[in-house]
Design a protein around this motif. Structure first.
Motif, PDB file in Angstrom:
ATOM      1  N   LEU A 172     -73.056   3.925 -24.746  1.00 57.64           N
ATOM      2  CA  LEU A 172     -72.795   2.996 -24.865  1.00 57.64           C
ATOM      3  C   LEU A 172     -73.382   2.281 -25.813  1.00 57.64           C
ATOM      4  CD1 LEU A 172     -76.345   1.972 -22.994  1.00 57.64           C
ATOM      5  CD2 LEU A 172     -74.424   2.374 -22.175  1.00 57.64           C
ATOM      6  N   VAL A 173     -71.924   0.899 -26.267  1.00 55.56           N
ATOM      7  CA  VAL A 173     -71.970   0.834 -26.555  1.00 55.56           C
ATOM      8  C   VAL A 173     -72.995  -1.145 -26.979  1.00 55.56           C
ATOM      9  CG1 VAL A 173     -70.351  -0.535 -28.845  1.00 55.56           C
ATOM     10  CG2 VAL A 173     -69.785   1.669 -27.443  1.00 55.56           C
ATOM     11  N   PHE A 177     -76.222  -7.545 -26.564  1.00 56.02           N
ATOM     12  CA  PHE A 177     -77.716  -6.947 -26.489  1.00 56.02           C
ATOM     13  C   PHE A 177     -77.727  -6.736 -24.905  1.00 56.02           C
ATOM     14  CE2 PHE A 177     -82.103  -6.755 -25.401  1.00 56.02           C
ATOM     15  CZ  PHE A 177     -82.190  -5.837 -26.336  1.00 56.02           C
ATOM     16  N   SER A 178     -77.482  -8.340 -24.509  1.00 56.47           N
ATOM     17  CA  SER A 178     -77.502  -8.757 -22.707  1.00 56.47           C
ATOM     18  C   SER A 178     -77.011  -7.684 -22.162  1.00 56.47           C
ATOM     19  CB  SER A 178     -77.584  -9.986 -22.480  1.00 56.47           C
ATOM     20  OG  SER A 178     -77.978 -10.839 -23.249  1.00 56.47           O
ATOM     21  N   THR A 179     -75.767  -6.915 -22.325  1.00 56.45           N
ATOM     22  CA  THR A 179     -74.678  -6.337 -21.853  1.00 56.45           C
ATOM     23  C   THR A 179     -75.494  -5.252 -21.986  1.00 56.45           C
ATOM     24  OG1 THR A 179     -73.033  -7.811 -22.239  1.00 56.45           O
ATOM     25  CG2 THR A 179     -72.329  -5.651 -21.752  1.00 56.45           C
ATOM     26  N   ALA A 180     -75.849  -4.492 -23.287  1.00 59.09           N
ATOM     27  CA  ALA A 180     -75.714  -3.541 -23.217  1.00 59.09           C
ATOM     28  C   ALA A 180     -77.266  -3.434 -22.657  1.00 59.09           C
ATOM     29  CB  ALA A 180     -76.071  -2.941 -24.723  1.00 59.09           C
ATOM     30  N   GLU A 183     -75.677  -2.564 -18.868  1.00 59.89           N
ATOM     31  CA  GLU A 183     -75.893  -1.006 -18.780  1.00 59.89           C
ATOM     32  C   GLU A 183     -76.503   0.341 -18.841  1.00 59.89           C
ATOM     33  OE1 GLU A 183     -71.295  -1.736 -21.107  1.00 59.89           O
ATOM     34  OE2 GLU A 183     -72.631  -1.619 -21.861  1.00 59.89           O
ATOM     35  N   LEU A 184     -77.815  -0.075 -19.195  1.00 56.36           N
ATOM     36  CA  LEU A 184     -78.593   0.907 -19.282  1.00 56.36           C
ATOM     37  C   LEU A 184     -78.881   0.664 -18.263  1.00 56.36           C
ATOM     38  CD1 LEU A 184     -80.194   2.863 -21.063  1.00 56.36           C
ATOM     39  CD2 LEU A 184     -82.125   1.275 -21.842  1.00 56.36           C
ATOM     40  N   GLU A 185     -79.216  -0.099 -17.665  1.00 58.85           N
ATOM     41  CA  GLU A 185     -80.188  -0.775 -16.105  1.00 58.85           C
ATOM     42  C   GLU A 185     -79.453   0.103 -15.108  1.00 58.85           C
ATOM     43  OE1 GLU A 185     -82.306  -4.374 -13.509  1.00 58.85           O
ATOM     44  OE2 GLU A 185     -80.935  -4.630 -15.514  1.00 58.85           O
ATOM     45  N   ALA A 186     -78.510   0.128 -15.125  1.00 61.60           N
ATOM     46  CA  ALA A 186     -77.496   0.569 -14.287  1.00 61.60           C
ATOM     47  C   ALA A 186     -77.489   2.252 -14.291  1.00 61.60           C
ATOM     48  CB  ALA A 186     -76.120  -0.103 -14.009  1.00 61.60           C
ATOM     49  N   ILE A 187     -77.477   2.291 -15.363  1.00 62.02           N
ATOM     50  CA  ILE A 187     -77.482   4.125 -15.618  1.00 62.02           C
ATOM     51  C   ILE A 187     -78.955   4.805 -14.713  1.00 62.02           C
ATOM     52  CG2 ILE A 187     -77.854   6.138 -17.284  1.00 62.02           C
ATOM     53  CD1 ILE A 187     -75.771   4.204 -19.310  1.00 62.02           C
ATOM     54  N   VAL A 188     -79.921   3.680 -15.013  1.00 56.61           N
ATOM     55  CA  VAL A 188     -81.259   4.415 -14.449  1.00 56.61           C
ATOM     56  C   VAL A 188     -81.048   3.985 -13.143  1.00 56.61           C
ATOM     57  CG1 VAL A 188     -83.820   3.726 -14.440  1.00 56.61           C
ATOM     58  CG2 VAL A 188     -82.454   3.886 -17.024  1.00 56.61           C
ATOM     59  N   CYS A 189     -80.652   3.384 -13.057  1.00 58.28           N
ATOM     60  CA  CYS A 189     -80.646   3.191 -10.872  1.00 58.28           C
ATOM     61  C   CYS A 189     -79.919   4.422 -10.895  1.00 58.28           C
ATOM     62  CB  CYS A 189     -80.132   1.579 -11.266  1.00 58.28           C
ATOM     63  SG  CYS A 189     -81.292  -0.495 -11.076  1.00 58.28           S
ATOM     64  N   ALA A 190     -78.806   4.451 -11.164  1.00 56.09           N
ATOM     65  CA  ALA A 190     -77.810   5.378 -10.361  1.00 56.09           C
ATOM     66  C   ALA A 190     -78.707   6.653 -10.946  1.00 56.09           C
ATOM     67  CB  ALA A 190     -76.579   6.115 -11.432  1.00 56.09           C
ATOM     68  N   GLN A 191     -79.585   7.146 -11.668  1.00 54.70           N
ATOM     69  CA  GLN A 191     -80.166   8.390 -11.104  1.00 54.70           C
ATOM     70  C   GLN A 191     -80.931   8.569 -10.778  1.00 54.70           C
ATOM     71  OE1 GLN A 191     -78.239  10.590 -13.612  1.00 54.70           O
ATOM     72  NE2 GLN A 191     -80.155  11.235 -14.062  1.00 54.70           N
ATOM     73  N   ARG A 192     -81.816   7.148 -10.227  1.00 49.47           N
ATOM     74  CA  ARG A 192     -82.905   7.346  -9.269  1.00 49.47           C
ATOM     75  C   ARG A 192     -82.403   7.025  -7.894  1.00 49.47           C
ATOM     76  NH1 ARG A 192     -86.268   2.031 -11.394  1.00 49.47           N
ATOM     77  NH2 ARG A 192     -87.865   2.898 -12.487  1.00 49.47           N
ATOM     78  N   LEU A 193     -81.558   6.958  -7.484  1.00 49.80           N
ATOM     79  CA  LEU A 193     -80.298   7.112  -6.033  1.00 49.80           C
ATOM     80  C   LEU A 193     -79.332   8.582  -5.848  1.00 49.80           C
ATOM     81  CD1 LEU A 193     -79.297   3.048  -5.764  1.00 49.80           C
ATOM     82  CD2 LEU A 193     -81.158   4.352  -5.372  1.00 49.80           C
ATOM     83  N   ARG A 194     -79.656   9.355  -6.527  1.00 46.09           N
ATOM     84  CA  ARG A 194     -79.214  10.931  -6.553  1.00 46.09           C
ATOM     85  C   ARG A 194     -79.199  11.277  -5.600  1.00 46.09           C
ATOM     86  NH1 ARG A 194     -79.949  13.937 -11.263  1.00 46.09           N
ATOM     87  NH2 ARG A 194     -82.067  13.575 -11.840  1.00 46.09           N
ATOM     88  N   LEU A 195     -78.546  12.403  -4.453  1.00 46.99           N
ATOM     89  CA  LEU A 195     -79.755  12.693  -3.265  1.00 46.99           C
ATOM     90  C   LEU A 195     -80.257  13.712  -3.904  1.00 46.99           C
ATOM     91  CD1 LEU A 195     -78.964  13.636  -0.834  1.00 46.99           C
ATOM     92  CD2 LEU A 195     -77.086  15.359  -1.502  1.00 46.99           C
ATOM     93  N   VAL A 196     -80.603  14.614  -4.780  1.00 51.46           N
ATOM     94  CA  VAL A 196     -81.703  15.339  -4.934  1.00 51.46           C
ATOM     95  C   VAL A 196     -83.016  14.449  -5.079  1.00 51.46           C
ATOM     96  CG1 VAL A 196     -81.061  15.972  -8.096  1.00 51.46           C
ATOM     97  CG2 VAL A 196     -82.469  17.171  -5.747  1.00 51.46           C
ATOM     98  N   LYS A 197     -82.860  13.264  -5.567  1.00 51.54           N
ATOM     99  CA  LYS A 197     -84.323  12.407  -5.841  1.00 51.54           C
ATOM    100  C   LYS A 197     -84.167  11.654  -4.837  1.00 51.54           C
ATOM    101  CE  LYS A 197     -84.701  14.095 -10.237  1.00 51.54           C
ATOM    102  NZ  LYS A 197     -86.236  14.388 -10.759  1.00 51.54           N
ATOM    103  N   GLN A 198     -83.763  11.686  -4.103  1.00 55.26           N
ATOM    104  CA  GLN A 198     -83.974  10.401  -3.061  1.00 55.26           C
ATOM    105  C   GLN A 198     -84.045  11.726  -1.531  1.00 55.26           C
ATOM    106  OE1 GLN A 198     -83.543   7.278  -3.441  1.00 55.26           O
ATOM    107  NE2 GLN A 198     -82.580   6.340  -2.577  1.00 55.26           N
TER     108      GLN A 198
END
Length: 213
Positions: A172-173, A177-180, A183-198
Motif C-alpha cells: 500500500l502507498v 490516508f482515506s484511500t490507504a 485499501e487496507l480494509e479491502a485486504i482484511v475483508c478478502a482474507q476473511r472470505l477465503r475458502l479455508v476460513k469460510q
C-alpha cells in the motif's frame, strides 16, 4: 494456521509511513463489530516508553536482561533488534487469540515478518510505503520527537526497510490516508472470505446446505 478461525496480519513499514495510524483507524471503524473482532498484538520491547504510552497497552516494557531471558525461554513468536532495542511477540498469546476467531495485527519489521512467515505461511503480509522520501522525512520532522541526527538515521534505515517490500503479499502507498485505509480494509475483508476460513466459520451451515442437495 488454516485451522485457526482468526487471521494473522503483518503490517510493516518504515518509520513515518503511517502504519500505526492506519491500524488505529481500522480498529476504531470496527470496534463495535463483536462478531468479527480484531486487535493489535501488544509486543515486548526494551526501549523506553514515549510520552503517552502505557505499559501493557502499547507495549510490554521490559529491561534488556528480562527480554534476553524470555528469548532463552522460547517465549517469542518472533523478535528483532531495531535501533539498539529489542522487540518481540508472544507466540502463545497470538495463537490463543486466533483460536477465538479474533483477527490479530502484528506491527513488526521485515525481520520479524520473515520469522512469522516461516512458522505460519498463511499469515498475510502487508507493506506500507510513503509516496516519496521527502514526504517521509517531513512526517518524521512533524512528529517533533527526534533530533535531525536521529531523523537522518531513521531515513537511512527506511531505505533498508523498504528494500524488502517484495517479500510481502500486498503493498500500500500511503499518499492519501482515506484511500490507504479503504485499501487496507479491502485486504482484511478478502482474507476473511477465503475458502479455508469460510469452511471453518460456517461449517454447520455448509454441512446443512450440502446435505439438502
Amino acid at each position: 494456521m488454516a485451522s485457526l478461525l482468526g487471521n494473522l496480519f503483518i503490517l510493516a513499514a518504515p518509520s513515518g509511513a503511517g502504519k500505526s495510524s492506519l491500524i488505529k483507524a481500522l480498529l476504531e471503524k470496527y470496534e463495535n463489530e463483536s462478531s468479527r473482532p480484531m486487535q493489535v498484538s501488544v509486543s515486548h520491547t526494551t526501549r523506553a516508553p514515549r510520552p503517552g504510552e502505557v505499559d501493557g497497552v502499547h507495549y510490554h516494557f521490559v529491561s534488556r536482561a528480562e527480554f534476553e531471558a524470555l528469548i532463552e525461554q522460547g517465549v517469542f513468536f518472533e523478535y528483532a533488534e531495531v535501533f539498539g532495542n529489542y522487540y518481540g511477540t508472544s507466540r502463545v498469546t497470538i495463537e490463543q487469540t486466533l483460536h477465538l476467531g479474533t483477527d490479530v495485527f502484528l506491527d513488526i519489521d521485515w525481520q520479524g515478518a520473515r520469522q512469522v512467515k516461516a512458522q505460519m505461511p498463511d499469515t498475510c503480509g502487508i507493506f506500507i510505503l510513503p509516496p516519496s522520501t521527502d514526504v517521509l522525512r517531513q512526517r518524521l520532522t512533524n512528529r517533533g520527537q527526534d533530533s535531525e541526527e536521529v531523523i537522518d538515521g531513521r531515513m537511512r534505515e527506511a531505505v533498508s526497510e523498504m528494500s524488502h517490500y517484495h517479500e510481502f503479499d500486498y503493498v500500500l502507498v500511503n499518499d492519501d490516508f482515506s484511500t490507504a485505509l479503504l485499501e487496507l480494509e479491502a485486504i482484511v475483508c478478502a482474507q476473511r472470505l477465503r475458502l479455508v476460513k469460510q469452511q471453518l466459520r460456517h461449517r454447520d451451515l455448509l454441512k446443512d446446505l450440502v446435505d439438502q442437495a
